[in-house]
Design a protein around this motif. Structure first.
Motif, PDB file in Angstrom:
ATOM      1  N   ALA A 185      -4.638  29.955   2.273  1.00  0.00           N
ATOM      2  CA  ALA A 185      -5.099  30.839   0.950  1.00  0.00           C
ATOM      3  C   ALA A 185      -6.349  29.960  -0.024  1.00  0.00           C
ATOM      4  CB  ALA A 185      -4.184  30.801   0.151  1.00  0.00           C
ATOM      5  N   GLY A 186      -7.292  29.075   0.697  1.00  0.00           N
ATOM      6  CA  GLY A 186      -8.062  28.779   0.332  1.00  0.00           C
ATOM      7  C   GLY A 186      -8.025  26.584  -0.405  1.00  0.00           C
ATOM      8  N   GLY A 187      -6.061  26.164  -0.103  1.00  0.00           N
ATOM      9  CA  GLY A 187      -5.562  25.242  -0.777  1.00  0.00           C
ATOM     10  C   GLY A 187      -6.625  24.043  -0.187  1.00  0.00           C
ATOM     11  N   THR A 188      -6.232  23.145  -1.238  1.00  0.00           N
ATOM     12  CA  THR A 188      -6.470  21.773  -0.813  1.00  0.00           C
ATOM     13  C   THR A 188      -5.378  20.672  -0.551  1.00  0.00           C
ATOM     14  OG1 THR A 188      -8.580  22.099  -1.659  1.00  0.00           O
ATOM     15  CG2 THR A 188      -8.202  19.976  -0.880  1.00  0.00           C
ATOM     16  N   ARG A 189      -5.785  19.720   0.614  1.00  0.00           N
ATOM     17  CA  ARG A 189      -5.229  18.733   1.059  1.00  0.00           C
ATOM     18  C   ARG A 189      -5.897  17.014   0.431  1.00  0.00           C
ATOM     19  NH1 ARG A 189      -2.579  17.447   6.467  1.00  0.00           N
ATOM     20  NH2 ARG A 189      -4.069  18.098   6.521  1.00  0.00           N
ATOM     21  N   LEU A 190      -5.569  16.582  -0.326  1.00  0.00           N
ATOM     22  CA  LEU A 190      -6.426  15.063   0.052  1.00  0.00           C
ATOM     23  C   LEU A 190      -5.155  14.522  -0.423  1.00  0.00           C
ATOM     24  CD1 LEU A 190      -9.096  14.134  -3.336  1.00  0.00           C
ATOM     25  CD2 LEU A 190      -7.060  12.976  -2.521  1.00  0.00           C
ATOM     26  N   GLN A 200     -11.163   8.885  -0.287  1.00  0.00           N
ATOM     27  CA  GLN A 200     -10.005   9.884  -0.581  1.00  0.00           C
ATOM     28  C   GLN A 200     -11.117  10.933   0.690  1.00  0.00           C
ATOM     29  OE1 GLN A 200     -10.686  11.055  -4.245  1.00  0.00           O
ATOM     30  NE2 GLN A 200     -12.211  12.851  -3.769  1.00  0.00           N
ATOM     31  N   ARG A 201      -9.499  11.806   1.533  1.00  0.00           N
ATOM     32  CA  ARG A 201      -9.632  11.900   2.864  1.00  0.00           C
ATOM     33  C   ARG A 201      -9.670  13.126   2.410  1.00  0.00           C
ATOM     34  NH1 ARG A 201      -7.374   7.763   3.112  1.00  0.00           N
ATOM     35  NH2 ARG A 201      -5.737   8.859   3.670  1.00  0.00           N
ATOM     36  N   SER A 202     -10.514  14.614   2.143  1.00  0.00           N
ATOM     37  CA  SER A 202     -10.012  16.622   1.840  1.00  0.00           C
ATOM     38  C   SER A 202      -9.783  16.769   3.207  1.00  0.00           C
ATOM     39  CB  SER A 202     -10.305  16.548   0.849  1.00  0.00           C
ATOM     40  OG  SER A 202     -11.632  16.728   1.052  1.00  0.00           O
ATOM     41  N   TYR A 203      -8.521  17.856   2.777  1.00  0.00           N
ATOM     42  CA  TYR A 203      -8.575  18.361   4.411  1.00  0.00           C
ATOM     43  C   TYR A 203      -7.923  20.178   3.533  1.00  0.00           C
ATOM     44  CZ  TYR A 203      -7.990  14.340   5.957  1.00  0.00           C
ATOM     45  OH  TYR A 203      -8.526  13.146   6.551  1.00  0.00           O
ATOM     46  N   PRO A 204      -8.394  21.173   4.775  1.00  0.00           N
ATOM     47  CA  PRO A 204      -8.253  22.675   4.189  1.00  0.00           C
ATOM     48  C   PRO A 204      -6.713  23.047   3.894  1.00  0.00           C
ATOM     49  CG  PRO A 204      -9.764  22.558   5.642  1.00  0.00           C
ATOM     50  CD  PRO A 204      -9.745  21.465   5.597  1.00  0.00           C
ATOM     51  N   ALA A 205      -5.730  23.212   3.182  1.00  0.00           N
ATOM     52  CA  ALA A 205      -4.341  22.937   3.193  1.00  0.00           C
ATOM     53  C   ALA A 205      -3.798  24.600   4.091  1.00  0.00           C
ATOM     54  CB  ALA A 205      -3.942  22.734   1.975  1.00  0.00           C
ATOM     55  N   GLY A 206      -4.929  25.500   4.177  1.00  0.00           N
ATOM     56  CA  GLY A 206      -4.111  26.660   4.584  1.00  0.00           C
ATOM     57  C   GLY A 206      -5.276  28.052   4.735  1.00  0.00           C
ATOM     58  N   HIS A 228       0.614  -1.133   0.103  1.00  0.00           N
ATOM     59  CA  HIS A 228       0.102   0.101   0.076  1.00  0.00           C
ATOM     60  C   HIS A 228       0.744   1.326  -0.326  1.00  0.00           C
ATOM     61  CE1 HIS A 228      -3.127  -3.150   1.384  1.00  0.00           C
ATOM     62  NE2 HIS A 228      -4.056  -2.404   1.250  1.00  0.00           N
ATOM     63  N   ALA A 229       0.430   2.277  -0.647  1.00  0.00           N
ATOM     64  CA  ALA A 229       1.473   3.625  -0.442  1.00  0.00           C
ATOM     65  C   ALA A 229       0.325   4.524   0.603  1.00  0.00           C
ATOM     66  CB  ALA A 229       1.388   3.343  -2.019  1.00  0.00           C
ATOM     67  N   GLU A 230       0.261   5.735   1.012  1.00  0.00           N
ATOM     68  CA  GLU A 230       0.128   6.954   1.184  1.00  0.00           C
ATOM     69  C   GLU A 230       0.178   7.689   0.794  1.00  0.00           C
ATOM     70  OE1 GLU A 230      -2.473   7.143   3.461  1.00  0.00           O
ATOM     71  OE2 GLU A 230      -2.749   5.301   3.898  1.00  0.00           O
ATOM     72  N   VAL A 231      -0.828   8.673  -0.552  1.00  0.00           N
ATOM     73  CA  VAL A 231       0.184   9.131  -1.029  1.00  0.00           C
ATOM     74  C   VAL A 231      -1.804  10.887  -0.743  1.00  0.00           C
ATOM     75  CG1 VAL A 231      -1.004  10.768  -3.072  1.00  0.00           C
ATOM     76  CG2 VAL A 231      -0.235   8.198  -3.167  1.00  0.00           C
ATOM     77  N   ARG A 232      -0.197  12.426  -0.635  1.00  0.00           N
ATOM     78  CA  ARG A 232      -1.100  13.190  -0.150  1.00  0.00           C
ATOM     79  C   ARG A 232      -0.892  13.831  -1.325  1.00  0.00           C
ATOM     80  NH1 ARG A 232      -0.666  10.348   3.660  1.00  0.00           N
ATOM     81  NH2 ARG A 232      -0.723  11.306   5.969  1.00  0.00           N
ATOM     82  N   ILE A 233      -2.093  14.765  -1.595  1.00  0.00           N
ATOM     83  CA  ILE A 233      -2.144  16.209  -2.786  1.00  0.00           C
ATOM     84  C   ILE A 233      -2.431  17.094  -2.193  1.00  0.00           C
ATOM     85  CG2 ILE A 233      -3.541  16.187  -5.201  1.00  0.00           C
ATOM     86  CD1 ILE A 233      -4.138  13.289  -4.911  1.00  0.00           C
ATOM     87  N   VAL A 234      -1.831  17.803  -3.242  1.00  0.00           N
ATOM     88  CA  VAL A 234      -2.040  19.333  -2.166  1.00  0.00           C
ATOM     89  C   VAL A 234      -2.341  19.769  -3.502  1.00  0.00           C
ATOM     90  CG1 VAL A 234      -0.976  21.555  -1.332  1.00  0.00           C
ATOM     91  CG2 VAL A 234      -0.380  19.048  -0.964  1.00  0.00           C
ATOM     92  N   ALA A 235      -2.921  20.613  -3.765  1.00  0.00           N
ATOM     93  CA  ALA A 235      -3.311  22.096  -5.093  1.00  0.00           C
ATOM     94  C   ALA A 235      -4.296  22.863  -4.186  1.00  0.00           C
ATOM     95  CB  ALA A 235      -4.655  20.450  -5.631  1.00  0.00           C
ATOM     96  N   ALA A 236      -4.550  23.672  -5.451  1.00  0.00           N
ATOM     97  CA  ALA A 236      -5.374  24.958  -5.093  1.00  0.00           C
ATOM     98  C   ALA A 236      -6.880  25.418  -4.751  1.00  0.00           C
ATOM     99  CB  ALA A 236      -4.509  25.865  -6.255  1.00  0.00           C
ATOM    100  N   THR A 237      -7.171  23.994  -5.781  1.00  0.00           N
ATOM    101  CA  THR A 237      -8.465  23.709  -5.651  1.00  0.00           C
ATOM    102  C   THR A 237      -9.732  22.369  -5.432  1.00  0.00           C
ATOM    103  OG1 THR A 237      -8.855  23.206  -7.891  1.00  0.00           O
ATOM    104  CG2 THR A 237      -9.478  25.947  -7.363  1.00  0.00           C
ATOM    105  N   PRO A 238      -9.897  22.204  -4.644  1.00  0.00           N
ATOM    106  CA  PRO A 238     -10.182  20.816  -4.291  1.00  0.00           C
ATOM    107  C   PRO A 238     -10.685  20.157  -5.688  1.00  0.00           C
ATOM    108  CG  PRO A 238     -11.753  22.469  -3.427  1.00  0.00           C
ATOM    109  CD  PRO A 238     -10.803  23.071  -3.799  1.00  0.00           C
ATOM    110  N   GLU A 239     -11.449  20.826  -6.357  1.00  0.00           N
ATOM    111  CA  GLU A 239     -11.845  19.952  -7.764  1.00  0.00           C
ATOM    112  C   GLU A 239      -9.952  19.123  -8.715  1.00  0.00           C
ATOM    113  OE1 GLU A 239     -13.466  18.178 -11.347  1.00  0.00           O
ATOM    114  OE2 GLU A 239     -14.238  19.220  -9.259  1.00  0.00           O
ATOM    115  N   VAL A 240      -9.127  19.932  -8.548  1.00  0.00           N
ATOM    116  CA  VAL A 240      -8.046  19.564  -8.531  1.00  0.00           C
ATOM    117  C   VAL A 240      -7.441  18.603  -8.368  1.00  0.00           C
ATOM    118  CG1 VAL A 240      -5.810  20.391  -9.488  1.00  0.00           C
ATOM    119  CG2 VAL A 240      -6.589  22.280  -9.839  1.00  0.00           C
TER     120      VAL A 240
END
Length: 86
Positions: free
Chosen positions: A48-53, A40-46, A11-23
């Motif tokens: 500035a409105g980014g998203t961590r998934l 998937q689990r998503s969280y605010p990334a700061g 298994h691999a844990e992947v964390r995606i950080v993007a400017a918008t939830p859609e991306v």
């Protein structure tokens, strides 16, 4: 510094950080087409409105195109982290 435990074998844990939830969702969708995954689990990334998934991939359950590539590729063990990783 606190380290999270490694995911279970295969298994691999992947964390995606993007400017918008859609991306972030679009990137996660591509990964889900290649590997079996958890929800998937998503969280605010700061502020500035980014998203961590976060998503967990089961690399033992790869789709055919990825399975072929994984079988023929060689491992290049890199233990270096990016400057912004903890």
């Amino acid at each position: 510094m606190k380290h999270e435990p490694f995911p279970s074998e295969g298994h691999a844990e992947v964390r995606i950080v993007a400017a918008t939830p859609e991306v972030a969702r679009r990137v996660a969708e591509v990964l889900r087409r290649c590997f079996a995954s958890t929800e998937q689990r998503s969280y605010p990334a700061g502020r500035a409105g980014g998203t961590r998934l976060h998503i967990t991939l089961d690399t033992a359950q790869a789709a055919e195109p990825v399975q072929s590539w994984l079988t023929t590729s060689t491992s290049t063990e890199q233990t270096q982290t990016h400057a912004d990783e903890v």
